[in-house]
Design a protein around this motif. Structure first.
Motif, PDB file in Angstrom:
ATOM      1  N   ASN A  96      39.309  42.579  42.156  1.00 26.30           N
ATOM      2  CA  ASN A  96      38.287  42.286  43.072  1.00 26.30           C
ATOM      3  C   ASN A  96      38.710  42.574  44.507  1.00 26.30           C
ATOM      4  O   ASN A  96      39.539  42.548  44.949  1.00 26.30           O
ATOM      5  CB  ASN A  96      38.148  40.738  43.068  1.00 26.30           C
ATOM      6  N   GLY A 117      37.229  33.406  43.244  1.00 21.27           N
ATOM      7  CA  GLY A 117      37.523  33.968  41.900  1.00 21.27           C
ATOM      8  C   GLY A 117      38.105  32.994  40.761  1.00 21.27           C
ATOM      9  O   GLY A 117      37.472  31.975  40.644  1.00 21.27           O
ATOM     10  N   ASN A 154      42.906  39.313  42.408  1.00 18.83           N
ATOM     11  CA  ASN A 154      41.994  39.112  43.236  1.00 18.83           C
ATOM     12  C   ASN A 154      42.484  39.331  44.650  1.00 18.83           C
ATOM     13  O   ASN A 154      43.330  39.021  45.461  1.00 18.83           O
ATOM     14  CB  ASN A 154      41.467  37.541  43.348  1.00 18.83           C
ATOM     15  N   ALA A 196      35.539  36.782  37.505  1.00 18.54           N
ATOM     16  CA  ALA A 196      36.766  36.445  37.347  1.00 18.54           C
ATOM     17  C   ALA A 196      36.752  35.871  35.670  1.00 18.54           C
ATOM     18  O   ALA A 196      37.615  36.181  34.851  1.00 18.54           O
ATOM     19  CB  ALA A 196      37.407  35.631  38.048  1.00 18.54           C
ATOM     20  N   SER A 220      32.305  36.014  42.784  1.00 18.16           N
ATOM     21  CA  SER A 220      33.653  36.319  42.423  1.00 18.16           C
ATOM     22  C   SER A 220      34.223  35.771  41.186  1.00 18.16           C
ATOM     23  O   SER A 220      35.025  36.032  40.535  1.00 18.16           O
ATOM     24  CB  SER A 220      34.648  36.066  43.729  1.00 18.16           C
ATOM     25  N   ARG A 232      45.906  35.513  46.028  1.00 18.06           N
ATOM     26  CA  ARG A 232      44.727  36.096  46.455  1.00 18.06           C
ATOM     27  C   ARG A 232      44.819  36.723  47.867  1.00 18.06           C
ATOM     28  O   ARG A 232      45.709  36.340  48.580  1.00 18.06           O
ATOM     29  CB  ARG A 232      43.409  35.313  46.355  1.00 18.06           C
TER      30      ARG A 232
END
Length: 443
Positions: free
Chosen positions: A163, A203, A197, A185, A181, A223
């Motif tokens: 992402n 996510g 991410n 995922a 997001s 992330r």
């Protein structure tokens, strides 16, 4: 919010065969980018093509340094790109715009036009778009079908979903729909693909996906990629702590342009971004000092950013002192090599049978997975240990990382996560062949 209910199981589990030390992945490896027509994604695709052709050195790519040689990582030439995006600007044109802004070298877009066009041909419409009436379940299935189709048509050994889309506001606790997001995922899990991410967006961290992630048998990381201000903070914070200097206040300002600046002009999105910046100080100093981070959208900066920090601290006998830092950099050029690193490392982790979060990749993130160190030096040491493990022969690589059945030659099997009408998340796995937020600018 209702509790998640997930059931994922692999039939006929067995220990995957381990390739010999230094053996690269069998077959090409897909890199499926969420936000595939953004600045970061375009720079990553163009940069990979340039390095493969020998046009540029792999500056900024940690996985091209000595500790990662002979660790079985997929070669840059084996990476195949595709992705989702809600915009329609073709990658070759986006690359030309980046070259005009000084992000890509002059002449590079034309030199790697064929590779950019090939990647652009593999980009599918993202969502949900305004007016889209599909349910979360329908969107997840559509996105997963795109990824499975990519894997099948291109004959990929595996694909990693990364992402790099624009930052989302944090979802409300009582929100009925998953944020974009998290839809992507969930689609990665359903398509049986590892997930990274690189954004602050929710996510896999959404509570309704927690059980699905844990039982998926897939590795994941994130992330929020660490490319500038927080990178410095993860070095300077430990320095102050180790030298027993008392930090009284730490304030910062970010001046951003491009899609990132526009997305972070939303206070809710900026709050999601700043959480990671502040967390690294609390983790490395032992407590959060006074001060905040402010983010200003300056469209004229384009893809460039300036980060300024003002650090007030006490020295011996209470002498008050100040350290100021200024970081000026090109966000896409800083992020793109990290995207390629993460895709290669996560692919190799998947090939070796690792599953669950990958705290050893904390080196790359503002908000890394649980149990990861916060100081950059410790994160680098953990990454070096991880690199050594990826090249080892023998059994499992250690926790987290349960061995799982990868199928013949590690080809992914279809794995599903469904969002039922009740808002619960359920998963499924079968042995059938792999078939078949608006993402916007990259962050």
């Amino acid at each position: 919010m209702q509790e998640a209910a997930v059931s994922t199981s692999a039939t006929s589990p067995s220990t995957p065969s381990t390739p010999p030390l230094g053996t690269p992945s069998l077959g090409p490896v897909g890199v499926w980018l969420i936000g595939a027509r953004g600045s970061v994604a375009t720079t990553a695709v163009a940069g990979c093509a340039a390095m493969t052709a020998g046009l540029h050195a792999p500056t900024g790519m940690v996985t091209e340094t000595a500790p990662f040689m002979d660790r079985g990582l997929p070669t840059l030439s084996s990476l195949v790109f595709g992705g989702h995006d809600t915009t329609s600007c073709p990658l070759p044109k986006r690359a030309e715009e980046l070259a005009a802004g000084g992000v890509l070298p002059h002449g590079l877009p034309s030199a790697v036009h064929a590779e950019l066009a090939a990647a652009d041909a593999e980009i599918r419409p993202g969502g949900p778009q305004p007016g889209d009436t599909r349910t979360d379940e329908q969107l997840i299935e559509a996105f997963a079908a795109d990824i499975r189709d990519f894997v099948r048509r291109r004959g990929l050994a595996r694909a990693v979903v990364v992402n790099v889309a624009s930052t989302e506001p944090l979802p409300a606790d009582d929100a009925e729909r998953l944020p974009a997001s998290s839809l992507y995922a969930a689609a990665a899990l359903r398509a049986d693909c590892p997930y990274v991410n690189f954004t602050p967006s929710t996510g896999l961290h959404h509570p309704r996906l927690a059980d699905a992630a844990r039982t998926s048998g897939l590795p994941y990381a994130g992330r929020d990629g660490k490319t500038g201000q927080t990178l410095l903070r993860s070095v300077l914070g430990p320095m102050f702590a180790q030298r027993a200097l008392a930090v009284r206040a730490w304030s910062g300002t970010n001046l951003l342009g491009g899609g990132d600046g526009a997305a972070l002009a939303d206070p809710a999105a900026a709050a999601a971004k700043n959480a990671g910046k502040e967390r690294v100080l609390a983790d490395t100093l032992g407590s959060a000092p006074e001060g905040e981070v402010h983010i200003d959208d300056v469209p004229s900066l384009g893809d460039w950013k300036t980060a300024w920090d003002h650090i007030a601290f006490d020295g011996f006998l209470g002498t008050r002192m100040v350290l100021q830092t200024t970081w000026q950099g090109c966000d896409s050029a800083l992020a793109a090599p990290l995207i390629l690193d993460l895709a290669r490392l996560t692919s190799r982790a998947h090939e070796r049978g690792l599953s669950g979060p990958l705290p050893a990749l904390a080196f790359y993130f503002k908000d890394p997975d649980a149990d990861a160190p916060a100081a950059l030096g410790e994160q680098y040491a953990a990454l070096m240990d991880f690199a050594a493990q990826l090249g080892e022969t023998g059994g499992a690589l250690g926790a987290p990382g349960d061995l799982r059945d990868l199928g013949d030659r590690g080809v992914p099997r279809d794995r599903g996560v469904s969002v039922e009408a009740t808002g619960r998340v359920s998963g499924r796995a079968d042995r059938g062949p792999a078939d078949g937020s608006p993402s916007g600018e990259a962050s």
